[in-house]
Design an enzyme around this catalytic site. Structure first.
Site, PDB file in Angstrom:
ATOM      1  N   GLY A  75      99.861  46.969  88.228  1.00 42.40           N
ATOM      2  CA  GLY A  75      99.669  48.251  88.917  1.00 42.40           C
ATOM      3  C   GLY A  75      99.280  47.999  90.359  1.00 42.40           C
ATOM      4  O   GLY A  75      98.786  46.926  90.696  1.00 42.40           O
ATOM      5  N   GLU A  76      99.512  49.020  91.206  1.00 44.22           N
ATOM      6  CA  GLU A  76      99.249  48.808  92.634  1.00 44.22           C
ATOM      7  C   GLU A  76      98.705  50.066  93.284  1.00 44.22           C
ATOM      8  O   GLU A  76      99.213  51.161  93.038  1.00 44.22           O
ATOM      9  CB  GLU A  76     100.554  48.394  93.311  1.00 44.22           C
ATOM     10  CG  GLU A  76     100.354  47.828  94.675  1.00 44.22           C
ATOM     11  CD  GLU A  76     101.557  46.989  95.150  1.00 44.22           C
ATOM     12  OE1 GLU A  76     101.373  46.257  96.111  1.00 44.22           O
ATOM     13  OE2 GLU A  76     102.642  47.082  94.558  1.00 44.22           O
ATOM     14  N   GLY A  77      97.697  49.919  94.136  1.00 52.42           N
ATOM     15  CA  GLY A  77      97.191  51.019  94.952  1.00 52.42           C
ATOM     16  C   GLY A  77      97.302  50.625  96.415  1.00 52.42           C
ATOM     17  O   GLY A  77      97.989  49.650  96.726  1.00 52.42           O
TER      18      GLY A  77
ATOM     19  N   LYS B  55      95.476  45.784  93.851  1.00 51.60           N
ATOM     20  CA  LYS B  55      96.529  45.719  92.836  1.00 51.60           C
ATOM     21  C   LYS B  55      95.967  45.025  91.605  1.00 51.60           C
ATOM     22  O   LYS B  55      94.936  44.339  91.687  1.00 51.60           O
ATOM     23  CB  LYS B  55      97.764  45.019  93.371  1.00 51.60           C
ATOM     24  CG  LYS B  55      97.561  43.582  93.808  1.00 51.60           C
ATOM     25  CD  LYS B  55      98.869  42.856  93.961  1.00 51.60           C
ATOM     26  CE  LYS B  55      99.471  43.007  95.329  1.00 51.60           C
ATOM     27  NZ  LYS B  55     100.572  42.095  95.586  1.00 51.60           N
TER      28      LYS B  55
ATOM     29  N   ASP C 275      85.561  58.957  87.518  1.00 52.53           N
ATOM     30  CA  ASP C 275      87.028  58.973  87.618  1.00 52.53           C
ATOM     31  C   ASP C 275      87.626  58.862  86.216  1.00 52.53           C
ATOM     32  O   ASP C 275      88.561  58.096  85.987  1.00 52.53           O
ATOM     33  CB  ASP C 275      87.513  57.842  88.527  1.00 52.53           C
ATOM     34  CG  ASP C 275      88.957  58.039  88.985  1.00 52.53           C
ATOM     35  OD1 ASP C 275      89.491  59.157  88.827  1.00 52.53           O
ATOM     36  OD2 ASP C 275      89.550  57.075  89.514  1.00 52.53           O
TER      37      ASP C 275
END
Ligand code: ADE
Length: 295
Positions: free
Chosen positions: A23-25, A29, A139
């Site tokens: 996954g990546e932001g 990541k 979150d």
């Protein structure tokens, strides 16, 4: 943000071989990696401090690192090690092999109630553990609820987490609007643990309905819907009185009336769940075993 030769070499020295991107932001990541120390696959969150804004570097990241180092619960992603190198932070953590709860529900549709009971009770147990220790997650959403190979819940991503005192309130908007309580969306200083409880109500609704309780495409309209307590359940789906009652209680607009996690534990939907959390540890051994075979 691809890993440089230096980083690969540094991680190799510590016993890790980086694998696929998970996954990546924008400045972080997550990759899979193989750990020769524990002979198992792990997940590595790689945070590039050079790309991150000041408030993240100075406030949110230090909080996240402090919190993940003290948290130890079978339904929270386990921390193995933190390595800092080259302006990057590498968080080595337990690998959850079955993806996240959102993917699971998109693939299989709404959960059967007994399955939802087991999974939601694991969430309640982990949240009780956190709130008892005066930690809020802020979150909570289906994408942050990972599943191990036995579909046990593993809460992840403590990027907005912080410690609190019972009298503390916050004005910081955290997380995703779809899971945010009306007081948070309205910018009213909010009671920290009650925010997690509202998000848990949204999660339970998604678990049993495979849809969102409120339309988040227009936040103003969504807040009006929330304040009017208009929670629709599709007529085609038979849901128990217990699950609907718990959803109504969690999605309580009046913060003073919204239950805390300790009260949720006593709700009949949770009390009648057939769970045995000790399975989680056995399951972790099974994950490690199956990873070893995969290499
Ligand atoms: N994606 C993000 N964190 C993960 C983890 N701990 N295990 C598997 N996939 C992930």
């Amino acid at each position: 943000m691809s890993s440089s030769g230096d980083e690969v070499a540094e991680l190799k020295k510590s016993g890790y071989a980086l694998g696929a991107l998970l996954g990546e932001g924008s400045y972080a990541k997550v990759k899979s990696a193989y750990s020769s120390k524990i002979n198992a696959r792990v997940a590595v969150k790689i945070i590039n401090k050079k790309k991150a804004p000041k408030d993240f570097r100075e406030k949110f990241l230090p909080r996240e690192l402090d919190i993940i180092q003290v948290v130890d619960h079978p339904n929270v992603v386990k921390l193995y090690e933190i390595i800092e190198f080259n302006g990057k932070v590498f968080i080595m953590m337990e690998y959850a092999g079955h993806g996240d709860l959102l993917e699971y529900i998109k693939l299989r549709g709404a959960l059967q109630e007994d399955r939802a009971q087991v999974m939601f009770t694991q969430i309640v147990n982990a949240m009780t553990y956190l709130h008892e220790r005066k930690i809020v997650h802020r979150d909570m959403k289906c994408e942050n609820l990972l599943l191990d190979c036995m579909n046990n819940i593993k809460i992840s991503d403590f990027g907005f987490a912080r410690c609190f005192e019972p009298s503390d309130v916050s004005k910081t908007f955290c997380g995703s609007a779809a899971y945010a309580a009306p007081e948070v969306l309205q910018g009213i200083p909010y009671h920290l643990p009650s925010h997690d409880v509202w998000s848990m109500g949204i999660i339970l609704y998604i678990m049993v309905c495979a849809s969102m309780p409120y339309d988040d495409s227009n936040i103003k309209k969504m807040v009006s819907q929330q304040l009017e307590k208009r929670i629709g359940f599709s007529k085609g789906k038979k849901l128990s009185v217990n699950v609907k009652d718990l959803i109504y209680k969690l999605l309580e607009v009046n913060v003073k009336k919204r239950p805390n996690v300790f009260a949720i534990k006593d709700h009949p939907f949770i009390l009648s769940a057939q769970t045995d959390n000790s399975e989680c540890d056995k399951n972790q051994q099974a994950i490690n075993g199956s990873d070893r075979q995969e290499g």
